[in-house]
Design an enzyme around this catalytic site. Structure first.
Site, PDB file in Angstrom:
ATOM      1  CG  ASP A  52       4.708 -27.492 -53.700  1.00  0.00           C
ATOM      2  OD1 ASP A  52       3.937 -27.590 -54.049  1.00  0.00           O
ATOM      3  OD2 ASP A  52       5.699 -28.391 -53.831  1.00  0.00           O
ATOM      4  N   GLY A 101       2.485 -34.852 -51.309  1.00  0.00           N
ATOM      5  CA  GLY A 101       2.364 -35.661 -52.107  1.00  0.00           C
ATOM      6  C   GLY A 101       1.028 -35.209 -52.383  1.00  0.00           C
ATOM      7  CG  LEU A 102      -1.627 -32.820 -54.345  1.00  0.00           C
ATOM      8  CD1 LEU A 102      -2.488 -32.224 -56.563  1.00  0.00           C
ATOM      9  CD2 LEU A 102      -2.216 -32.364 -53.889  1.00  0.00           C
ATOM     10  CG  ASP A 150      26.609 -47.538 -11.962  1.00  0.00           C
ATOM     11  OD1 ASP A 150      25.836 -47.534 -11.020  1.00  0.00           O
ATOM     12  OD2 ASP A 150      27.755 -47.074 -11.369  1.00  0.00           O
TER      13      ASP A 150
END
EC number: 1.3.7.7
Length: 525
Positions: free
Chosen positions: A274, A409-410, A36
């Site tokens: 950013d 990040g590029l 159970d």
């Protein structure tokens, strides 16, 4: 009762197990049939605990149903005490055992064990896991804690941290550091790490810090009545909430606010260059009420996101969540049905999802970035490292956790943007090896309903959704689709939505490259 492949909360006895497992020298006896419940799996596999949970079972079978199952519970209680010799015990019924209406209170009293035995009343068919944890902790505190003389120095109790809680271990450490800067020591942290003897000392503290209302508010309110201890109402998740929390502690204790923000980076990082990638990002938030309310404040007021949807699965937090949602002009979603949550997410069209493990699965299905902010969670969200959600360090952790799914990040943006370039397509090989790149033959773009699904390594390009208008249906032309894929995926969804809205407004059925750039110019004004 309903059949489902996911549930946000288990039955109340799972909450009781979370409290018992968090504590030391306490034994929980569960009365129920074989199979159970599953205590060991929850705590040793998911939370990666190095010890089995302190849970014993009476374990009756079908053959016992015509007999007195109360005898099995009586024997299980006596055996658990003889084997583990705990400082205190608790006894509860599972869902099935509740139907038998055995009396754990009367049985435990008849045994006359030399330690306190706390019977738990957990209505399995009307309440769920968080209620079970909250009620179990309240019952233990009520049975063991008594008023007593305060400590000479200002101290507090930390209430609400349990096993299987989202970052509870690290939150306790962070809040302890926060309070130490004001010269406040922690008297008892409970349930996490506390023993029944520690609960008897709760009355020594000057006030209580309610860390998690879902699992500690009933105990905090009992101590407020019985021991005259005030408790904090602000949960210190986020920079603003942490400062408000310290101000609240100062008001309760009369001590001056002292903070150490030397390691706090989130505010500056959110406002840095950013931030252009963050401002206005549409975010949908779902989880337990406490974490959702905190996350919405951080998202809207500290990071610069736009909150487009929020909700919780625990109905006990429905009222405060609705109040919080109204501040952002939203209607709160209160449900424990993951399918309703998925529909709400699709309708809101967010660019980031903040949620539980289930929302992570929904995000994968929809091709959306996601960060986990709330239990229930899977094994990867019980990290070995220090990763709190509360306090100033917690604000740093939250910033990283939320921003990373957006892929700041590029490199990934550039890989996606130049995917079709003659030098960088898959068949060209590594360019830095000096291979001779050959332009790939152009192939027609697959229709939206036949386009292959994005792999886990490639961000999902939003397939054009057919929008039916009175004048006809809007379609994306192949060259427009190719141009759309050149847009960095972290703004591609917004560009797609704006273009379709512009086309619908202008009555344009076929979206071309020209339509795409006209829409860009229109919304740039």
């Amino acid at each position: 009762m309903k059949l489902t492949l996911w549930t946000y909360e288990g039955p109340p006895h799972v909450g009781a197990m979370r409290v018992a497992t968090a504590m030391k020298d306490l034994q929980l006896v569960l009365h129920g049939p074989q199979g159970d419940t599953y205590a060991d799996l929850l705590f040793t596999m998911i939370e990666r605990r190095n010890a089995r949970p302190p849970v014993s079972f009476s374990t009756f079978e079908a053959s016992h149903m015509g007999t007195d199952t109360a005898i099995l519970l009586k024997d299980a209680l006596a055996a658990a005490h003889a084997r583990y010799k705990p400082q205190a015990m608790a006894v509860a019924l599972t869902c099935t055992a509740e139907l038998l209406q055995d009396d754990p209170n009367g049985i435990s009293r008849a045994l006359n064990l030399p330690v306190p035995v706390v019977p738990l009343e957990l209505p399995s068919y009307s309440r769920k896991e968080n209620y079970g944890a909250d009620e179990t902790f309240r019952a233990l505190v009520r049975a063991l804690a008594v008023p007593m003389e305060r400590t000479p120095e200002v101290t507090c109790n930390l209430l609400g941290a349990t096993a299987l809680g989202f970052r509870h271990r690290d939150d306790v450490a962070e809040v302890t550091k926060l309070l130490a800067t004001m010269g406040i020591k922690v008297n008892v942290c409970a349930p996490l790490g506390a023993s029944p003897d520690d609960l008897r000392k709760l009355g020594q503290a000057h006030f209580n810090v309610l860390m998690y209302p879902e699992t500690g508010e009933s105990a905090a309110r009992h101590l407020e009545r019985a021991c005259k201890q005030p408790f904090t109402k602000i949960v210190p998740i986020g920079v603003g909430a942490t400062r408000d929390f310290l101000a609240e502690v100062s008001k309760i204790t009369g001590l001056p606010v002292v903070t150490d923000e030397s390691t706090l980076r989130q505010p500056w990082w959110s406002a840095s260059v950013d931030s252009t990638y963050l401002t206005g990002k549409r975010v949908f938030i779902f989880g337990d009420g406490t974490h959702v309310i905190a996350a919405a404040r951080i998202a809207a007021k500290e990071v610069g996101f736009e909150v487009v949807g929020m909700g919780c699965y625990n109905r006990e937090m429905a009222r405060p969540l609705r109040t919080a949602a109204a501040e952002y002009g939203l209607e709160a979603l209160i449900t424990d049905d993951y399918l309703e949550v998925e529909k709400a997410i699709e309708a809101a069209a967010p660019e980031l999802i903040l949620g539980t493990q289930m929302e992570r699965n929904i995000a994968k299905k929809l091709g959306l970035p996601c960060a986990v902010i709330s239990a229930p969670v899977h094994v990867q969200d019980f990290p070995a490292r220090y990763a709190p959600q509360m306090g100033f360090e917690g604000a740093n952790v939250l910033f990283d956790t939320w921003v990373h799914p957006l892929v700041m990040g590029l490199e990934e943006h550039l890989l996606t943007m130049f995917r079709e370039d003659f030098e960088f397509h898959d068949a060209a090989g590594a360019s830095h090896h000096g291979g001779k790149a050959v332009a790939r033959e152009e192939s027609p773009v697959a229709p939206a309903d036949l386009a292959p699904a994005a792999t886990s390594d490639t961000p999902a390009a939003p397939s054009p959704v057919v929008v039916t208008q009175a004048s006809g249906e809007i379609r994306w032309m192949p060259e427009a689709e190719r141009e759309l894929r050149k847009i960095p995926f972290f703004v591609r969804g917004k560009a797609k939505r704006n273009t379709e809205l512009y086309a619908a407004h202008k009555g344009v059925c076929d979206i071309t490259v020209e339509t795409l750039y006209e829409a860009k110019a229109h919304y740039a004004r």
